[in-house]
Write a protein that holds these residues in place. Structure first.
Motif, PDB file in Angstrom:
ATOM      1  N   UNK A 245      62.767 -55.941  -1.213  1.00 37.61           N
ATOM      2  CA  UNK A 245      63.559 -55.473  -2.344  1.00 37.61           C
ATOM      3  C   UNK A 245      62.719 -54.665  -3.332  1.00 37.61           C
ATOM      4  N   UNK A 246      61.420 -55.008  -3.440  1.00 31.81           N
ATOM      5  CA  UNK A 246      60.545 -54.299  -4.371  1.00 31.81           C
ATOM      6  C   UNK A 246      60.317 -52.843  -3.978  1.00 31.81           C
ATOM      7  N   UNK A 247      60.578 -52.513  -2.724  1.00 33.27           N
ATOM      8  CA  UNK A 247      60.442 -51.118  -2.293  1.00 33.27           C
ATOM      9  C   UNK A 247      61.433 -50.222  -3.033  1.00 33.27           C
ATOM     10  N   UNK A 248      62.489 -50.830  -3.561  1.00 32.86           N
ATOM     11  CA  UNK A 248      63.476 -50.060  -4.332  1.00 32.86           C
ATOM     12  C   UNK A 248      62.853 -49.486  -5.599  1.00 32.86           C
ATOM     13  N   UNK A 249      61.749 -50.088  -6.056  1.00 29.37           N
ATOM     14  CA  UNK A 249      61.106 -49.640  -7.300  1.00 29.37           C
ATOM     15  C   UNK A 249      60.101 -48.517  -7.072  1.00 29.37           C
ATOM     16  N   UNK A 250      59.861 -48.166  -5.805  1.00 28.09           N
ATOM     17  CA  UNK A 250      58.954 -47.053  -5.527  1.00 28.09           C
ATOM     18  C   UNK A 250      59.598 -45.745  -5.958  1.00 28.09           C
ATOM     19  N   UNK A 251      58.773 -44.809  -6.405  1.00 29.96           N
ATOM     20  CA  UNK A 251      59.319 -43.497  -6.711  1.00 29.96           C
ATOM     21  C   UNK A 251      59.712 -42.798  -5.409  1.00 29.96           C
ATOM     22  N   UNK A 252      60.461 -41.758  -5.514  1.00 36.12           N
ATOM     23  CA  UNK A 252      61.044 -41.070  -4.348  1.00 36.12           C
ATOM     24  C   UNK A 252      59.981 -40.622  -3.346  1.00 36.12           C
ATOM     25  N   UNK A 253      58.918 -39.996  -3.842  1.00 38.51           N
ATOM     26  CA  UNK A 253      57.865 -39.477  -2.964  1.00 38.51           C
ATOM     27  C   UNK A 253      57.151 -40.617  -2.245  1.00 38.51           C
ATOM     28  N   UNK A 254      56.872 -41.722  -2.950  1.00 44.73           N
ATOM     29  CA  UNK A 254      56.182 -42.858  -2.338  1.00 44.73           C
ATOM     30  C   UNK A 254      57.050 -43.504  -1.260  1.00 44.73           C
ATOM     31  N   UNK A 255      58.345 -43.655  -1.538  1.00 38.49           N
ATOM     32  CA  UNK A 255      59.235 -44.254  -0.539  1.00 38.49           C
ATOM     33  C   UNK A 255      59.327 -43.364   0.698  1.00 38.49           C
ATOM     34  N   UNK A 256      59.371 -42.063   0.499  1.00 37.89           N
ATOM     35  CA  UNK A 256      59.376 -41.139   1.637  1.00 37.89           C
ATOM     36  C   UNK A 256      58.107 -41.305   2.475  1.00 37.89           C
ATOM     37  N   UNK A 257      56.965 -41.494   1.803  1.00 34.90           N
ATOM     38  CA  UNK A 257      55.694 -41.669   2.513  1.00 34.90           C
ATOM     39  C   UNK A 257      55.707 -42.950   3.345  1.00 34.90           C
ATOM     40  N   UNK A 258      56.257 -44.021   2.773  1.00 33.86           N
ATOM     41  CA  UNK A 258      56.341 -45.284   3.511  1.00 33.86           C
ATOM     42  C   UNK A 258      57.233 -45.125   4.734  1.00 33.86           C
ATOM     43  N   UNK A 259      58.374 -44.473   4.565  1.00 31.19           N
ATOM     44  CA  UNK A 259      59.310 -44.270   5.677  1.00 31.19           C
ATOM     45  C   UNK A 259      58.656 -43.472   6.799  1.00 31.19           C
ATOM     46  N   UNK A 260      57.885 -42.442   6.425  1.00 25.37           N
ATOM     47  CA  UNK A 260      57.218 -41.630   7.455  1.00 25.37           C
ATOM     48  C   UNK A 260      56.213 -42.448   8.246  1.00 25.37           C
ATOM     49  N   UNK A 261      55.586 -43.438   7.607  1.00 26.68           N
ATOM     50  CA  UNK A 261      54.578 -44.259   8.270  1.00 26.68           C
ATOM     51  C   UNK A 261      55.221 -45.311   9.189  1.00 26.68           C
ATOM     52  N   UNK A 262      56.500 -45.612   8.984  1.00 26.38           N
ATOM     53  CA  UNK A 262      57.169 -46.678   9.744  1.00 26.38           C
ATOM     54  C   UNK A 262      57.794 -46.152  11.032  1.00 26.38           C
ATOM     55  N   UNK A 263      57.897 -47.046  12.001  1.00 24.91           N
ATOM     56  CA  UNK A 263      58.615 -46.739  13.231  1.00 24.91           C
ATOM     57  C   UNK A 263      60.111 -46.651  12.929  1.00 24.91           C
ATOM     58  N   UNK A 264      60.784 -45.617  13.446  1.00 24.51           N
ATOM     59  CA  UNK A 264      62.196 -45.401  13.137  1.00 24.51           C
ATOM     60  C   UNK A 264      63.062 -46.563  13.611  1.00 24.51           C
ATOM     61  N   UNK A 265      62.784 -47.085  14.795  1.00 31.66           N
ATOM     62  CA  UNK A 265      63.555 -48.205  15.317  1.00 31.66           C
ATOM     63  C   UNK A 265      63.416 -49.437  14.443  1.00 31.66           C
ATOM     64  N   UNK A 266      62.204 -49.687  13.995  1.00 28.73           N
ATOM     65  CA  UNK A 266      61.948 -50.837  13.127  1.00 28.73           C
ATOM     66  C   UNK A 266      62.659 -50.670  11.791  1.00 28.73           C
ATOM     67  N   UNK A 267      62.627 -49.456  11.259  1.00 31.28           N
ATOM     68  CA  UNK A 267      63.294 -49.179   9.985  1.00 31.28           C
ATOM     69  C   UNK A 267      64.800 -49.380  10.124  1.00 31.28           C
ATOM     70  N   UNK A 268      65.339 -48.963  11.266  1.00 33.12           N
ATOM     71  CA  UNK A 268      66.780 -49.131  11.495  1.00 33.12           C
ATOM     72  C   UNK A 268      67.165 -50.601  11.516  1.00 33.12           C
ATOM     73  N   UNK A 269      66.340 -51.430  12.164  1.00 34.52           N
ATOM     74  CA  UNK A 269      66.607 -52.873  12.203  1.00 34.52           C
ATOM     75  C   UNK A 269      66.557 -53.460  10.794  1.00 34.52           C
TER      76      UNK A 269
END
Length: 342
Positions: A245-269
């Motif tokens: 839930x704390x990821x909601x507090x990341x700024x837009x650019x930081x959240x985009x960076x985290x998403x890019x580092x994550x596996x898409x399938x894992x993020x979907x789950x």
């Protein structure tokens, strides 16, 4: 892609502890562990930290260091210091729980840096400590801490010292990495160790790390019970925790960076089992094409066990913590002051 391994080839660039680390690594895990077993715990921590961050040491430098011991090591190959090699060596002569504790300190418990730890130290205790330090050292420490906590500490410093520290904070520019490492070492060995003994902060960090792995429903029950009998420690634990839930507090650019580092399938789950507001927030920072791809993957998934969702979310949180540790992103520490408004 990970950070490139640094290459060490200059004898003068190595500290005494780093030279010891090279020798331990060159001796190999079996011989090195037998020798390390003779060290006390503080020495083990120092050498282990040096080994884990050493990087690649050239064979010429190994030869220089080992020449005084035996002819065999004069032709030694290069060695690579890493977290894995350090952990394997420690496992040869220390109990598993001690190895976990030492490696946790090296990596940072629950992914937390020394500066994050300092930002959770009681402001009165920290102000008393900094009042006895050089103003330049105090300025560096306060500059690296969370601004909201640094402000609380500043107002508690004696006026004369406070002015001098502020002057140096204003004048401070880039601080050499070696200086920061020295300050971190002093804080760890002289301040945090004593603070942990008197305030139990290490145990709170361990509990925060444990609680991060418990499902939300059970955790809510635990906190409801704890807050009635231990309100202050419970609040400290909550501050030390970092959840999906704390990821909601990341700024837009930081959240985009985290998403890019994550596996898409894992993020979907992770998002399939998340509340709609959280899912929409993640999707809102993506490009239209990326958003459609992720939505399609989420919608085409079959039923999922909540345990799988929690595991996926926990892995994304660990990724975010690792990125915060290496400075790629900044994780806001308060709900209001660090909220980003668009």
């Amino acid at each position: 892609m990970g950070t490139p391994i640094k290459i060490r080839e200059n004898y003068k660039s190595l500290s005494g502890v780093e030279k010891s680390a090279v020798i331990f690594l060159a001796l190999g895990e079996e011989r090195g562990s037998r020798l390390m077993e003779r060290l006390d715990e503080d020495e083990i921590r120092l050498v282990s930290r040096a080994m884990a961050t050493l990087g690649n040491v050239t064979s010429n430098l190994v030869e220089t260091l080992m020449r005084i011991f035996t002819e065999r090591f004069a032709n030694a190959g290069s060695v690579v210091g890493s977290y894995d090699s350090t952990e394997r060596m420690l496992n040869r002569f220390l109990p598993a729980d001690r190895v976990t504790e030492i490696m946790g300190e090296i990596r940072g418990p629950a992914g937390r840096t020394m500066w994050e730890k300092m930002s959770n130290v009681n402001e009165g205790v920290l102000a008393s400590y900094l009042a006895g330090e050089y103003p330049q050292t105090a300025a560096v420490i306060l500059s690296k801490m969370r601004p909201d906590h640094a402000a609380k500490v500043l107002v508690l410093l004696p006026p004369a010292i406070r002015t001098e520290v502020i002057e140096r904070m204003i004048q401070i520019e880039s601080v050499q990495r070696e200086v920061l490492l020295d300050i971190e070492s002093i804080l760890h060995n002289e301040f945090m160790a004593n603070y942990a003994r008197t305030h139990g902060n290490d145990s709170l960090e361990r509990m925060a790390d444990i609680f991060n792995r418990i499902d939300r429903e059970t955790l809510t029950e635990i906190f409801d019970d704890l807050e009635t009998v231990m309100p202050e420690p419970t609040q400290r634990i909550k501050q030390l925790m970092f959840t999906f839930e704390d990821l909601m507090r990341l700024d837009r650019v930081s959240l985009q960076a985290v998403i890019r580092r994550c596996d898409t399938g894992q993020l979907a789950i992770a998002l399939k089992g998340a509340p709609v507001a959280q899912r929409d927030h993640f999707l809102s920072v993506l490009s239209e094409r990326a958003r459609m791809i992720l939505l399609d993957e989420i919608e085409n998934m079959g039923p999922l066990r909540m345990r799988d969702v929690n595991d996926a979310q926990a892995e994304i949180v660990r990724t975010a913590k690792a990125m915060a540790d290496d400075g790629t992103i900044i994780i806001p520490q308060s709900d209001d002051a660090d909220t980003v408004v668009y």
